[in-house]
Write an enzyme that holds these catalytic residues in place. Structure first.
Site, short mmCIF file in Angstrom:
data_model
loop_
_atom_site.label_atom_id
_atom_site.label_comp_id
_atom_site.label_asym_id
_atom_site.label_seq_id
_atom_site.Cartn_x
_atom_site.Cartn_y
_atom_site.Cartn_z
N HIS A 270 0.47 -1.57 0.08
CA HIS A 270 0.15 -0.53 0.18
C HIS A 270 0.73 1.32 -0.22
O HIS A 270 1.77 1.43 0.70
CB HIS A 270 -1.16 0.23 1.29
CG HIS A 270 -2.25 1.05 0.65
ND1 HIS A 270 -1.65 2.14 1.29
CD2 HIS A 270 -3.39 1.20 0.69
CE1 HIS A 270 -3.59 3.03 1.32
NE2 HIS A 270 -4.16 1.79 0.38
N ASP A 327 -7.84 -5.57 0.03
CA ASP A 327 -8.04 -5.88 -0.80
C ASP A 327 -8.17 -8.03 -1.33
O ASP A 327 -8.61 -8.89 -1.57
CB ASP A 327 -6.94 -5.91 -2.44
CG ASP A 327 -8.30 -4.78 -2.94
OD1 ASP A 327 -9.22 -4.16 -2.41
OD2 ASP A 327 -7.31 -3.51 -3.48
N1 CMC Z 1 4.01 -7.65 -4.11
C1 CMC Z 1 5.35 -7.58 -4.87
N2 CMC Z 1 6.21 -6.48 -4.68
C2 CMC Z 1 5.92 -5.43 -3.95
C3 CMC Z 1 4.53 -5.76 -3.79
C4 CMC Z 1 3.37 -6.77 -4.26
N3 CMC Z 1 2.71 -6.69 -3.99
N4 CMC Z 1 3.86 -4.09 -3.90
C5 CMC Z 1 5.05 -3.75 -4.06
N5 CMC Z 1 5.82 -4.16 -3.97
C6 CMC Z 1 7.51 -4.00 -4.22
C7 CMC Z 1 7.58 -2.93 -5.66
O1 CMC Z 1 8.07 -3.81 -6.42
C8 CMC Z 1 8.73 -2.64 -5.06
O2 CMC Z 1 9.89 -2.67 -5.12
P1 CMC Z 1 11.47 -1.84 -5.38
O3 CMC Z 1 11.62 -1.33 -4.38
O4 CMC Z 1 12.79 -3.73 -4.85
O5 CMC Z 1 11.41 -1.96 -6.60
C9 CMC Z 1 8.49 -1.31 -3.41
O6 CMC Z 1 7.25 -2.70 -2.99
C10 CMC Z 1 7.62 -0.45 -3.44
O7 CMC Z 1 6.35 -0.97 -4.33
P2 CMC Z 1 5.55 0.56 -5.10
O8 CMC Z 1 5.51 -0.24 -6.55
O9 CMC Z 1 6.73 1.62 -5.36
O10 CMC Z 1 4.95 0.47 -4.19
P3 CMC Z 1 3.62 1.72 -4.64
O11 CMC Z 1 3.20 2.54 -3.25
O12 CMC Z 1 3.92 2.96 -5.58
O13 CMC Z 1 2.36 1.32 -4.63
C11 CMC Z 1 0.40 -0.15 -4.82
C12 CMC Z 1 1.53 0.43 -3.71
C13 CMC Z 1 -0.39 -0.37 -4.02
C14 CMC Z 1 0.21 -0.01 -6.18
C15 CMC Z 1 1.66 -1.50 -4.49
O14 CMC Z 1 2.42 -2.26 -3.23
C16 CMC Z 1 0.94 -2.32 -5.60
O15 CMC Z 1 1.11 -3.00 -6.67
N6 CMC Z 1 0.32 -3.82 -4.96
C17 CMC Z 1 -0.47 -5.52 -5.35
C18 CMC Z 1 -1.55 -4.61 -5.68
C19 CMC Z 1 -2.70 -4.53 -4.77
O16 CMC Z 1 -3.24 -5.02 -3.59
N7 CMC Z 1 -3.16 -2.88 -4.88
C20 CMC Z 1 -4.27 -2.72 -3.71
C21 CMC Z 1 -4.31 -1.58 -2.87
S1 CMC Z 1 -4.79 -1.66 -1.31
C22 CMC Z 1 -6.62 -0.82 -2.03
C23 CMC Z 1 -7.32 -0.81 -2.98
O17 CMC Z 1 -6.54 0.59 -3.48
O18 CMC Z 1 -7.54 -0.56 -4.12
#
Ligand code: CMC
Length: 392
Positions: A270, A327
């Site tokens: 998140h 989720d």
């Molecule tokens: N699985 C594996 N690695 C992950 C995940 C995940 N679900 N989420 C983040 N990471 C890693 C990412 O690869 C990155 O690694 P590195 O530092 O090596 O590059 C690090 O963690 C930081 O991730 P980010 O993508 O820069 O973080 P963000 O704040 O931009 O993204 C997020 C947040 C929710 C989009 C992301 O965690 C994600 O894609 N999660 C999976 C999709 C998901 O469950 N979304 C629902 C969010 S909560 C409710 C809603 O909004 O609907």
């Protein structure tokens, strides 16, 4: 043009002030208008929370009854929508149809489009809260070809939504009160989450003084993505793939950690929570309760718990502070209740609806609001001269 700051994904930029929802991501705290989410989830109802978000305080009994009655008076959808829904392919994604349907409300309620008129804002608030559940139930029915049901004002908001989704004409459809309560609670958990992607979209579109239907429809579009609301559907697909023998839990987790083909553990991570999402903790408990109540022993729940167990003790996830989000477990509950996978994200949209409305209204009422218009850092060509095709 002055100095601009580049902030991809708005990691460090507050787009607005807001008095609606408070999140402390490090501590895992979420409050609506000051009330802790766990108290609301346990004791409140979705309509009461909707009122709280939109008007700022909990309603007294009389007000709640009057508001509920007013919403119930408007739950019927214009008959034209029957034809409208059949204009889409039966297997078209419900989120696409929902976005179009909400957008189309602006053509039927043209006397409620002016965001600067308090009467029109009030009426459009009621119309959206009243008609969106009927619309979602009709979209679910359209996907199966089963006959639509009209709303029944004698039923509670949630019970009637379940009846319209699953019931058939001339057949009694008794809804287990425990299921009604569980859905009520899930909608409360989704009702607002400050400046997330879809809410920011609603505010951005509304900042041009676009009407509330256009703005909320845009929010539905933003919510549909798998990184946002679409994650609840993506989680179930992921669990199904593991279950039907694609990968073992361990193999899948190895792929995630190696970032093979961009595979992510859906339902984890998140932008704001760097601790256990307080909503996920409540949903996890509810998943056990609902499955037990319905006598459903879903192996996907075991897979989900296995994935979580590995993740919580794995360096990759610990380092990055990745925890289950709202989720991760919701889909398992929706599935046990009988909702098809493609209806999961529309349920999120129904839950988030009062939040979008509250945020739109707060934005419109705030005299400091300006049209949303981010700047950019240009990385293209410097000036060059046009040449006719024979000289290129
Ligand atoms: N699985 C594996 N690695 C992950 C995940 C995940 N679900 N989420 C983040 N990471 C890693 C990412 O690869 C990155 O690694 P590195 O530092 O090596 O590059 C690090 O963690 C930081 O991730 P980010 O993508 O820069 O973080 P963000 O704040 O931009 O993204 C997020 C947040 C929710 C989009 C992301 O965690 C994600 O894609 N999660 C999976 C999709 C998901 O469950 N979304 C629902 C969010 S909560 C409710 C809603 O909004 O609907």
């Amino acid at each position: 043009t002055g100095l601009v700051t580049l902030d991809p994904g708005f990691m460090n930029t507050a787009s607005t002030t807001s008095a609606i929802t408070y999140i402390d991501g490090d501590e895992g705290i979420l409050r609506y208008r000051g009330y802790p989410i766990d108290q609301l989830a346990k004791d409140s109802t979705f309509l009461e929370v909707a009122y709280l978000l939109i008007y700022g305080d909990l309603p007294d009994a009389e007000t709640l009854e009057a508001v509920t009655r007013r919403i119930k008076r408007h739950t019927i959808l214009h008959e034209d929508f029957k034809a409208f829904f059949t204009a889409f392919p039966a297997n078209g994604h419900p989120m696409a149809i929902l976005q179009s349907g909400i957008s189309a409300l602006a053509t039927y309620y043209q006397h409620t489009l002016d965001p600067k008129d308090p009467y029109q804002i009030e009426l459009s608030t009621v119309l959206l809260m009243a008609k969106v559940p009927t619309m979602i139930a009709s979209i679910a029915k359209r996907a199966t070809g089963l006959p639509l049901l009209y709303p029944d004002a004698s039923k509670s908001y949630i019970e009637d939504f379940i009846r319209m989704t699953f019931g058939l004409p001339y057949q009694r459809h008794d809804v287990d009160p425990a299921i009604t309560r569980a859905l009520d609670m899930l909608l409360i958990l989704h009702a607002d989450h400050e400046q997330n992607c879809s809410t920011s979209t609603v505010r951005m579109v509304g900042s041009s003084h676009a009407n509330i239907y256009a703005s909320v429809a845009a929010g539905v579009g933003a919510l549909s993505g798998p990184l946002h609301g679409g994650a609840n559907e993506a989680v179930l697909e992921m669990l199904n793939r593991i279950h039907t023998g694609g990968d073992t839990v361990d193999q899948f987790m190895t792929k995630v950690k190696n970032k093979e083909d961009g595979v992510r553990l859906m339902g984890f991570g998140h932008r704001v929570y760097k601790n256990y999402d307080p909503r996920a903790a409540i949903v996890k408990e509810a998943a056990h309760d609902v499955l037990q109540r319905l006598g459903k022993n879903d192996q996907l729940l075991d897979i989900a718990m296995g994935l979580e167990e590995i993740a919580l003790h794995d360096e990759y996830f610990i380092e990055r502070k990745l925890y289950p989000n709202v989720d991760f477990y919701t889909g398992l509950i929706y599935k046990a209740m009988g909702f098809p996978t493609q209806m999961f994200t529309p349920l999120f949209a129904l839950g988030r609806l009062p939040g979008w409305i509250a945020q739109y209204r707060e934005m419109i009422a705030d005299p400091t609001t300006k049209i949303g218009r981010p700047r950019q850092v240009y990385t293209g060509q410097p000036e060059r001269q046009y040449q006719p095709t024979d000289k290129r």
